[in-house]
Design a protein around this motif. Structure first.
Motif, PDB file in Angstrom:
ATOM      1  N   ASP A 106      -0.010  -5.246  -5.558  1.00  0.00           N
ATOM      2  CA  ASP A 106      -1.282  -4.967  -4.912  1.00  0.00           C
ATOM      3  C   ASP A 106      -1.019  -4.596  -3.448  1.00  0.00           C
ATOM      4  N   ASN A 107      -1.681  -3.556  -2.953  1.00  0.00           N
ATOM      5  CA  ASN A 107      -1.374  -3.094  -1.596  1.00  0.00           C
ATOM      6  C   ASN A 107      -1.819  -4.069  -0.499  1.00  0.00           C
ATOM      7  N   SER A 108      -2.562  -5.111  -0.848  1.00  0.00           N
ATOM      8  CA  SER A 108      -2.909  -6.116   0.169  1.00  0.00           C
ATOM      9  C   SER A 108      -1.730  -7.061   0.430  1.00  0.00           C
ATOM     10  N   LEU A 116      -0.941   9.861   5.947  1.00  0.00           N
ATOM     11  CA  LEU A 116      -0.658   9.267   4.635  1.00  0.00           C
ATOM     12  C   LEU A 116      -0.694   7.750   4.761  1.00  0.00           C
ATOM     13  N   THR A 117      -1.245   7.063   3.764  1.00  0.00           N
ATOM     14  CA  THR A 117      -1.133   5.600   3.783  1.00  0.00           C
ATOM     15  C   THR A 117       0.215   5.222   3.166  1.00  0.00           C
ATOM     16  N   ALA A 118       0.663   4.026   3.489  1.00  0.00           N
ATOM     17  CA  ALA A 118       1.905   3.536   2.882  1.00  0.00           C
ATOM     18  C   ALA A 118       1.755   3.531   1.368  1.00  0.00           C
ATOM     19  N   ASP A 119       0.565   3.173   0.928  1.00  0.00           N
ATOM     20  CA  ASP A 119       0.234   3.166  -0.490  1.00  0.00           C
ATOM     21  C   ASP A 119       0.447   4.549  -1.117  1.00  0.00           C
ATOM     22  N   ASN A 120      -0.053   5.597  -0.427  1.00  0.00           N
ATOM     23  CA  ASN A 120       0.148   6.983  -0.900  1.00  0.00           C
ATOM     24  C   ASN A 120       1.637   7.259  -1.079  1.00  0.00           C
TER      25      ASN A 120
HETATM   26  C1  LIG Z   1      -5.159  -0.079  -1.720  1.00  0.00           C
HETATM   27  O1  LIG Z   1      -5.481   0.168  -3.082  1.00  0.00           O
HETATM   28  C2  LIG Z   1      -6.859   0.379  -3.277  1.00  0.00           C
HETATM   29  C3  LIG Z   1      -7.104   0.433  -4.775  1.00  0.00           C
HETATM   30  O2  LIG Z   1      -6.245   1.346  -5.363  1.00  0.00           O
HETATM   31  C4  LIG Z   1      -7.280   1.657  -2.545  1.00  0.00           C
HETATM   32  O3  LIG Z   1      -8.653   1.875  -2.700  1.00  0.00           O
HETATM   33  C5  LIG Z   1      -6.944   1.511  -1.069  1.00  0.00           C
HETATM   34  O4  LIG Z   1      -7.181   2.745  -0.391  1.00  0.00           O
HETATM   35  C6  LIG Z   1      -5.496   1.142  -0.871  1.00  0.00           C
HETATM   36  N1  LIG Z   1      -5.281   0.830   0.535  1.00  0.00           N
HETATM   37  C7  LIG Z   1      -4.340   1.390   1.260  1.00  0.00           C
HETATM   38  C8  LIG Z   1      -4.237   0.951   2.680  1.00  0.00           C
HETATM   39  O5  LIG Z   1      -3.563   2.209   0.819  1.00  0.00           O
END
Ligand SMILES: *[C@@H]1O[C@H](CO)[C@@H](O)[C@H](O)[C@H]1NC(C)=O
Ligand SMILES: *[C@@H]1O[C@H](CO)[C@@H](O)[C@H](O)[C@H]1NC(C)=O
Ligand SMILES: *[C@@H]1O[C@H](CO)[C@@H](O)[C@H](O)[C@H]1NC(C)=O
Ligand SMILES: *[C@@H]1O[C@H](CO)[C@@H](O)[C@H](O)[C@H]1NC(C)=O
Ligand SMILES: *[C@@H]1O[C@H](CO)[C@@H](O)[C@H](O)[C@H]1NC(C)=O
Ligand SMILES: *[C@@H]1O[C@H](CO)[C@@H](O)[C@H](O)[C@H]1NC(C)=O
Ligand SMILES: *[C@@H]1O[C@H](CO)[C@@H](O)[C@H](O)[C@H]1NC(C)=O
Length: 565
Positions: free
Chosen positions: A127-129, A302-306
């Protein structure tokens, strides 16, 4: 064809941490400085202490602890009885830039909660949190009996996870028991992973390895305040963590920062990447990123998640089709850049003179999880030869199936999975490690080589029933033995935990895993031909099998030789 995949490592890292007994507060004593001994290192250590007036103190009626360091007050908590825990940020960095060591003590990611554990570095499958790019953090485990002039050694642990996943909070990595048993400080570190640590669009390389160097620099500054001797740091790690340590051994500028190294289950077959391959892989990464390499606005948006779940995951699963040397298992890794890393430390180039003592270990069935997870039913002869041919190429294939160790015609019940398992273990891990040991010794170093014949099943490994069979020790099953975190160990496991922690203690203090008063079998150092590998968990020498000087590395090339890395 799925062969040497490391899904095992990915899956097992997702399992929750083990818990421990409730914390009990203990008082720190701060005794006066004793006279310098004849040992020059301890003398130096004490000198450092006298110049940095530090004090360890326990807040009344509380488990919170504060230690004055040259970087300011370190806040921690008593973790388990007799050991306190400090979570700390050791470095910071802009995305895809080298990190710099912090100049003030801080909790991870700007936290104000001294009890909180660090967030992980960005990685897929979580989970990205639970992650943040501000992740260059470590957890220090410090026995509460230490005081300002204790001058004990430190073990700095580098976790595995194919350079893409993993953290200091992975299962089994609570360093409390190890710190107590070795009378040392245990620091479990994090470093940037995946594309954020190893594939930068801007031509930066080895960022994650630079983080590891900065963790050592941070420790050198703060250890005296906790009772640690900065000249007695041993770096230790498992799997890709061990691989990073081998890279560290090839970084001239880092040599003064540690005295010895422990490499558990390093997949040495892969070698470092060449600069040429790194450039191809970087261009492939940029092509999947949706930004050009110079469009900073786009890259920063870009987010780290991306990154880790988009182009990063793509990079992980597709790099090998672009650059075969990337491998399926660790396509994002260190590169032999010729400036920071100046040697491949393998058989493809001159090996530099070395001096540090190193301890090298493997487990009996390194390839067990991967092979039995990939092939859930028996592998007949026709499939076996096709797999070996496809995995090693025709030249190596012919020597392999013609050799005694991996021959056709020897399978019971027409199931060649046992041969495939041994082949994976030998080629990727064990024989490659023994070749390295011989090279190390031939060039002036000391190496001790061991093979775990007993382990503690790492969370996740039970998904493959082979790994749960009696006598089977799969990749990662050594971790909870070393840390003493195995859940409900039986008597043989308990004995091995005691033995390994005693050997580690001796190695940390003297560079030799045989304590003077040891009741354990003598662990002879490796020779230039016979590596004298001992069994860890049973008695006697490890069987040599195909790990002779003339087979792997001579008759049959390792990947790093085939790809001329
Ligand atoms: C974390 O994941 C959620 C659900 O996929 C997404 O909506 C959110 O943008 C992501 N947050 C970041 C910081 O990438
Ligand atoms: C601090 O972190 C600990 C451990 O994660 C958690 O149990 C506790 O609730 C946190 N405290 C605060 C005030 O957030
Ligand atoms: C990490 O710190 C940043 C900056 O303060 C904050 O925005 C972010 O929410 C923190 N991450 C987590 C998961 O707490
Ligand atoms: C001790 O610290 C580890 C993290 O290193 C944590 O997993 C464990 O829960 C802690 N134990 C207690 C009793 O707080
Ligand atoms: C990276 O290096 C290549 C040549 O090696 C160069 O063409 C390119 O402009 C560099 N990229 C950046 C972002 O500096
Ligand atoms: C590789 O990763 C990408 C991005 O997550 C995914 O779309 C693709 O299906 C994956 N391919 C394989 C072969 O796993
Ligand atoms: C091995 O693979 C090569 C290339 O795919 C193929 O041409 C060859 O026939 C194979 N050899 C055997 C013995 O299967």
């Amino acid at each position: 064809m799925v062969f040497f995949s490391i899904t095992c490592i990915l899956l097992s890292l997702l399992v929750a941490s083990l818990s421990h007994a409730s914390p009990v507060s203990r008082e720190f004593s701060s005794s006066g400085l004793s006279l310098p001994s004849l040992d020059s290192k301890s003398w130096l250590c004490r000198l450092v202490h006298t110049t940095r007036a530090q004090k360890l103190c326990l807040r009344e009626e509380s488990t919170a602890i504060s230690v004055n360091t040259p970087l300011g007050a370190a806040q921690g908590v008593v973790n388990v009885s007799g050991v306190s825990r400090f979570a700390a940020k050791y470095a910071s960095a802009k995305r895809w830039s080298p990190s710099t060591v912090v100049t003030a003590w801080a909790l991870p990611n700007g936290s104000t909660n001294v009890s909180a554990l660090p967030l992980m570095c960005p990685q897929p499958f979580v989970d990205n949190s639970t992650f943040t790019e501000d992740c260059m953090s470590m957890i220090l485990h410090v026995p509460t009996t230490l005081h300002a002039d204790s001058c004990v050694p430190t073990l700095m642990w580098v976790h595995g996870g194919s350079f893409m996943v993993g953290s200091a909070t992975n299962p089994g990595l609570d360093g409390s028991a190890l710190a107590l048993a070795t009378d040392s400080i245990v620091a479990v570190i994090q470093y940037r992973l995946g594309a954020l640590g190893f594939v930068a669009p801007n031509n930066q390389t080895n960022l994650g390895l630079g983080d590891v160097v900065n963790a050592l620099k941070f420790l050198t500054t703060v250890l005296p305040s906790f009772g640690g001797d900065p000249s007695k740091i041993t770096v230790a790690g498992q799997s890709s963590g061990a691989n990073l340590i081998r890279a560290l051994l090839a970084v001239p500028s880092a040599q003064s920062l540690f005295q010895s190294a422990i490499l558990q289950s390093d997949p040495m077959d892969y070698g470092f990447l060449s600069s040429f391959d790194q450039v191809q892989l970087q261009q492939f990464f940029v092509s999947n990123l949706g930004c050009t390499a110079t469009d900073l606005a786009c890259l920063n948006a870009l987010t780290a998640d991306n990154i880790v779940n988009g182009a990063g995951l793509w990079q992980f699963n597709s790099s090998v089709s672009v650059v075969p040397a990337a491998t399926q298992a660790a396509p994002m890794r260190v590169v032999d850049d010729g400036t920071f890393i100046t040697s491949t430390l393998d058989s493809t180039s001159p090996f530099p003179r070395v001096s540090k003592p190193i301890l090298l270990s493997n487990v009996l069935h390194e390839g067990g999880y991967t092979i039995y997870r990939s092939f859930s039913s028996p592998v007949p002869e026709t499939e076996y030869v096709a797999i070996v041919n496809a995995s090693f190429g025709e030249t190596r294939y012919e020597t392999l199936v013609g050799s005694q160790s991996y021959a056709v015609e020897t399978a019971q019940n027409d199931d060649y999975r046992p041969q495939l398992q041994v082949l994976a273990t030998d080629s990727i891990w064990q024989c490659a490690t023994w070749t390295f040991a011989r090279n190390w010794v031939s060039n002036g170093g000391t190496a001790y080589v061991g093979l775990y014949s007993l382990g503690a099943s790492y969370p996740g490994n039970s998904a493959v029933s082979f790994c749960t069979e009696p006598g089977v020790v799969c990749h990662q099953d050594d971790i909870e033995i070393v840390f003493g975190t195995a859940l409900d160990p039986d008597s043989a496991q308990s004995a091995l935990i005691i033995e390994m922690q005693a050997r580690y203690k001796s190695f940390l203090y003297s560079g030799n895993p045989n304590a003077d008063d040891s009741s354990f079998a003598n662990w002879e150092a490796a020779g230039a031909s016979d590596v004298n590998a001992i069994m860890l968990g049973s008695t006697g020498d490890a069987p040599v099998g195909a790990c002779t000087p003339s087979f792997w590395g001579q008759s049959v090339a390792y990947d790093y030789q085939v790809f001329d890395i």
